[in-house]
Design an enzyme around this catalytic site. Structure first.
Site: not given
Ligand SMILES: [Fe+2]
Ligand SMILES: [Fe+2]
Length: 268
Positions: A16, A76
């Site tokens: 991420d 998200h």
């Molecule tokens: Fe994340």
């Molecule tokens: Fe996440």
């Protein structure tokens, strides 16, 4: 002279991306890393790339122009609403395939395909069950449906989930059908990378690309204050960056992984 096909597919995954320092760490280093590891395919998770929450189009393009082949997302997904406008033009964007009530604008982004060394490679993104706080369909059923409709390609799965035990069990579910499952979402790299019994490369979480001295990419001093006093905190905007990831080699004839190596690099 006949050139022999390269039987290997090398995949580089980065965890991420959190905020500007994470984006810049990826943008400035990804071509070098692709060359260093002879990667055919670079996959990053971009769900926190824009200030910790979602991904705007400009930054999607910045990552693609830097050499990223595929950007997966996570819980998200709707962090920046403009995704609904640009998704049709973002053929390297992969959204969770098992989100209930997935917006129509995202329905063409549930997988990414690329031909590498004459074989089809398909990347999908699935959300986990525990602590995700979104309505999701069972990832087990979702993968079964996707795979049975199209069993031919080499499958790479970003399993975006919170719990390591859940990731473990989903790993054994996919082993034998997918060639690589990497976990994302916790932003903390795990040290359990391995090749599972049926040949699938596995890690519970690849980690993150962001500020090393942070709380999963967020300002640790602000987070500490919140723990005592409540309030809010924001993305870490200063400090040294890091890149967490994984390099996996897959034999395209057997679809089984032959090597797996974790990456954890400091970036100035
Ligand atoms: Fe994340
Ligand atoms: Fe996440």
């Amino acid at each position: 002279m006949k050139l022999l096909n390269n039987p290997n597919l090398t995949v580089l995954v980065l965890g991420d991306i959190v905020g500007r320092i994470g984006r810049n760490a990826v943008i400035r280093n990804c071509r070098f890393l692709k060359e260093k590891y002879h990667a055919d395919l670079l996959i990053v998770n971009g769900e926190n790339a824009t200030h910790g929450n979602g991904l705007i189009y400009k930054q999607y393009l910045d990552l693609v122009n830097a050499g990223v082949d595929c950007i997966t997302m996570g819980n998200h997904i709707y962090g920046k609403k403009e995704i609904l406008e640009y998704a049709k033009d973002a053929n390297r964007l992969v959204v969770p395939a098992n989100l209930e009530n997935l917006e129509d604008e995202l329905k063409n982004n549930v997988s990414f395909e690329q031909i590498v060394n004459n074989v089809r490679v398909k990347v999908i993104n699935l959300l986990g069950i525990a602590n995700i706080n979104l309505a999701v369909k069972s990832p087990f059923i979702a993968f079964k449906e996707i795979y049975e409709a199209d069993p031919e390609p080499i499958y790479i799965v970003d399993y975006h989930a919170e719990l390591t035990a859940e990731k473990n069990s989903f790993g054994y579910e996919l082993d034998g059908r997918a060639s690589l499952m990497f976990g994302t979402h916790t932003h903390v790299q795990t040290a359990d990378e391995r090749i599972m019994p049926e040949g699938m490369a596995y890690i519970s979480d690849v980690g993150m690309c962001g500020v090393r001295e942070s709380v999963i990419g967020f300002d640790y001093q602000e987070v500490k204050k919140v723990m005592w006093e409540g309030g809010s905190y924001s993305v870490a905007m200063k400090g040294k960056g890091m890149l967490n990831g994984l390099v996996v080699t897959i034999d395209t004839t057997t679809k089984k992984a032959t090597s797996i190596e974790r990456i954890n690099i400091d970036v100035e």
